[in-house]
Write a protein that holds these residues in place. Structure first.
Motif, PDB file in Angstrom:
ATOM      1  N   LYS A   9       4.805   8.048 -10.779  1.00 26.01           N
ATOM      2  CA  LYS A   9       3.559   6.818 -10.329  1.00 26.01           C
ATOM      3  C   LYS A   9       4.091   5.502 -10.675  1.00 26.01           C
ATOM      4  CE  LYS A   9       0.667  10.191  -6.716  1.00 26.01           C
ATOM      5  NZ  LYS A   9      -0.746  10.434  -6.869  1.00 26.01           N
ATOM      6  N   ARG A  10       3.956   6.016 -12.293  1.00 23.83           N
ATOM      7  CA  ARG A  10       3.522   4.665 -13.317  1.00 23.83           C
ATOM      8  C   ARG A  10       5.311   3.885 -13.091  1.00 23.83           C
ATOM      9  NH1 ARG A  10       0.975   8.500 -16.273  1.00 23.83           N
ATOM     10  NH2 ARG A  10       2.637   9.316 -17.971  1.00 23.83           N
ATOM     11  N   LEU A  61       0.633  -4.800  -5.799  1.00 23.77           N
ATOM     12  CA  LEU A  61      -0.225  -3.616  -5.293  1.00 23.77           C
ATOM     13  C   LEU A  61      -1.276  -3.112  -4.901  1.00 23.77           C
ATOM     14  CD1 LEU A  61       1.372  -0.418  -5.802  1.00 23.77           C
ATOM     15  CD2 LEU A  61       0.501  -0.090  -7.506  1.00 23.77           C
ATOM     16  N   GLU A  91      -3.654   2.244  -2.545  1.00 23.78           N
ATOM     17  CA  GLU A  91      -2.984   4.060  -1.984  1.00 23.78           C
ATOM     18  C   GLU A  91      -3.521   5.117  -1.923  1.00 23.78           C
ATOM     19  OE1 GLU A  91      -0.997   4.799  -6.327  1.00 23.78           O
ATOM     20  OE2 GLU A  91      -0.654   2.659  -6.880  1.00 23.78           O
ATOM     21  N   HIS A 130       0.543  -0.990  -0.311  1.00 33.23           N
ATOM     22  CA  HIS A 130      -0.072  -0.222   0.042  1.00 33.23           C
ATOM     23  C   HIS A 130       1.277   1.464  -0.352  1.00 33.23           C
ATOM     24  CE1 HIS A 130      -3.423  -2.762   0.628  1.00 33.23           C
ATOM     25  NE2 HIS A 130      -3.220  -3.083   1.700  1.00 33.23           N
ATOM     26  N   ILE A 131       0.629   1.995  -0.834  1.00 33.79           N
ATOM     27  CA  ILE A 131       1.796   3.558  -0.777  1.00 33.79           C
ATOM     28  C   ILE A 131       0.756   4.110  -0.767  1.00 33.79           C
ATOM     29  CG2 ILE A 131       2.992   4.681  -2.733  1.00 33.79           C
ATOM     30  CD1 ILE A 131       3.499   2.686  -4.949  1.00 33.79           C
ATOM     31  N   ASN A 189       4.854  -3.902  -9.172  1.00 34.59           N
ATOM     32  CA  ASN A 189       3.890  -5.007 -10.199  1.00 34.59           C
ATOM     33  C   ASN A 189       4.881  -6.163 -11.211  1.00 34.59           C
ATOM     34  OD1 ASN A 189       1.025  -3.970  -9.831  1.00 34.59           O
ATOM     35  ND2 ASN A 189       1.097  -2.342 -11.378  1.00 34.59           N
ATOM     36  N   TRP A 236       1.462   8.224  -1.070  1.00 34.20           N
ATOM     37  CA  TRP A 236       2.673   9.110  -1.263  1.00 34.20           C
ATOM     38  C   TRP A 236       2.282  10.768  -1.105  1.00 34.20           C
ATOM     39  CZ3 TRP A 236       4.404   6.746  -5.833  1.00 34.20           C
ATOM     40  CH2 TRP A 236       4.215   6.320  -6.216  1.00 34.20           C
ATOM     41  N   ARG A 275       4.725   2.475  -9.392  1.00 33.89           N
ATOM     42  CA  ARG A 275       4.399   0.986  -9.572  1.00 33.89           C
ATOM     43  C   ARG A 275       3.901   0.100 -10.483  1.00 33.89           C
ATOM     44  NH1 ARG A 275      -0.160   5.310 -10.623  1.00 33.89           N
ATOM     45  NH2 ARG A 275      -1.236   6.079  -8.707  1.00 33.89           N
ATOM     46  N   GLU A 276       4.864  -0.130 -11.376  1.00 38.60           N
ATOM     47  CA  GLU A 276       5.322  -1.004 -12.718  1.00 38.60           C
ATOM     48  C   GLU A 276       6.389  -1.911 -11.696  1.00 38.60           C
ATOM     49  OE1 GLU A 276       7.152  -2.051 -16.746  1.00 38.60           O
ATOM     50  OE2 GLU A 276       5.371  -0.258 -17.121  1.00 38.60           O
TER      51      GLU A 276
END
Length: 346
Positions: free
Chosen positions: A90-91, A135, A138, A78-79, A98, A81, A94-95
């Motif tokens: 962020k992308r 993920l 968030e 759980h992020i 994942n 930010w 996240r990647e």
């Protein structure tokens, strides 16, 4: 990084003030690398020093299991930010998360291949760390609810705010949840840049209401990219040293990826500061990623990062994610007793 637990490190429980003071000094553990001949093959052979700073122990002893739990249940990250984060940054993060347990391993070396070393660690029942890392939900804290300067202990208050928020609180997952607090480039955290780029620990029920494994990693773009985004940024005090090209065009974020990986690996193998670490004092442990700090490929150790991959666009990386490339430090393999990674040449 050194993962330190939150700053405290260890499991014990003196006063909260004492816990907040139990922190570490940076040490380059050059004795942890496995000496191998340098091999020339689509790789980078620049000799960089180990400037990425993690919290660490002043002792080097054999890694031991101290009978505590590891994360055998499926991990949900759980992020939080904290501050303002562009969607492009962020992308990338996240990647990476994942990609840890991505099913498609065809693009080797892969992030999921790197996680296989972490999975080798077991608890006292013989159960391995889970393969599944995903993920989760968030939380954005754009208004900096606890200010632009955080202490180690106040990080737990940020997490409390996220899990107790009136709207869309983060779910409580004591067994498989990992709470990842990421601070924006204008936020300062105690000891950031001086001794640490990130750390991990667990929350205190007296503050948060639950015991939850968590990690913090900072964006060093404005404060100390030469320390925490190395080797994509380099220290000013080393004339002539040129940074490497980052694989995703974001030097600070690409630097954060390796710190995030470092912390997640250590949270999984030492979530309550009483499982896998070296040293007799749990307040100053050396964990599975600490032992390989600054090592990204075969031959790494001392001032040499090891052999990494160079793409046609000039970017340097050592593993593939689902769609992106990443540079992630290796972790200690207790089965063979040296640092390993999916891009090893042997």
């Amino acid at each position: 990084m050194r993962c330190r637990s939150d700053g405290s490190r260890r499991s014990m429980a003196p006063s909260l003030h004492t816990l907040s003071l139990l922190f570490f000094f940076f040490l380059r553990l050059s004795t942890a690398w496995r000496p191998l001949p340098h091999m020339k093959n689509n790789v980078t052979e620049l000799e960089f020093g180990g400037y990425k700073k993690y919290e660490g122990s002043s002792e080097f002893v054999k890694l031991k299991y101290h009978m505590g739990p590891v994360l055998t249940s499926n991990i949900t990250v759980h992020i939080i930010w904290y501050g303002t984060w562009p969607s492009s940054q962020k992308r990338i993060i996240r990647e990476f998360i994942n990609s840890i347990s991505a099913a498609d391993d065809r693009r080797s070396p892969s992030v999921s291949g790197w996680w296989k070393t972490v999975q080798l660690y077991t608890d006292q029942t013989g159960s391995n760390i889970t393969r599944s890392v995903r993920l989760g939900e968030e939380k954005n804290d754009r208004l900096l609810s606890h200010g632009k300067t955080l202490t180690r202990l106040s990080i737990q208050s940020v997490i409390k705010s996220a899990v107790t928020a009136k709207t869309k609180p983060l779910p409580i997952h004591p067994k498989g949840g990992v709470y990842l607090l990421l601070t924006a480039d204008d936020v300062y955290v105690e000891d950031f840049c001086q001794n640490v780029c990130g750390f991990h620990y667990f929350t205190f029920p007296s503050i948060v209401g639950y015991t939850l494994p968590y990690a913090w990693v900072g964006n060093s773009a404005k404060l100390c990219p030469g320390m925490c985004a190395y080797p994509f940024s380099v220290p000013d005090y080393i004339p002539g040293l040129k940074p490497l090209k980052s694989p995703n065009g974001e030097a600070a974020i690409d630097g954060m990826i390796s710190v995030i990986a470092h912390e997640i690996a250590e949270v999984a193998s030492n979530p309550l500061a009483n499982a896998w670490y070296a040293g007799e004092d749990p307040s100053f442990p050396v964990e599975i990623a600490d032992l390989c700090e600054g090592i990204y490929g075969t031959g790494g150790g001392g001032s040499y990062t090891g052999q990494m991959l160079n793409d046609e666009d000039g970017a340097t990386y050592n593993m593939h994610g689902i769609r992106r490339r990443f540079l992630v430090q290796w972790v200690w393999n207790h089965v063979v007793n040296y640092c390993t990674g999916p891009n090893a040449l042997d």
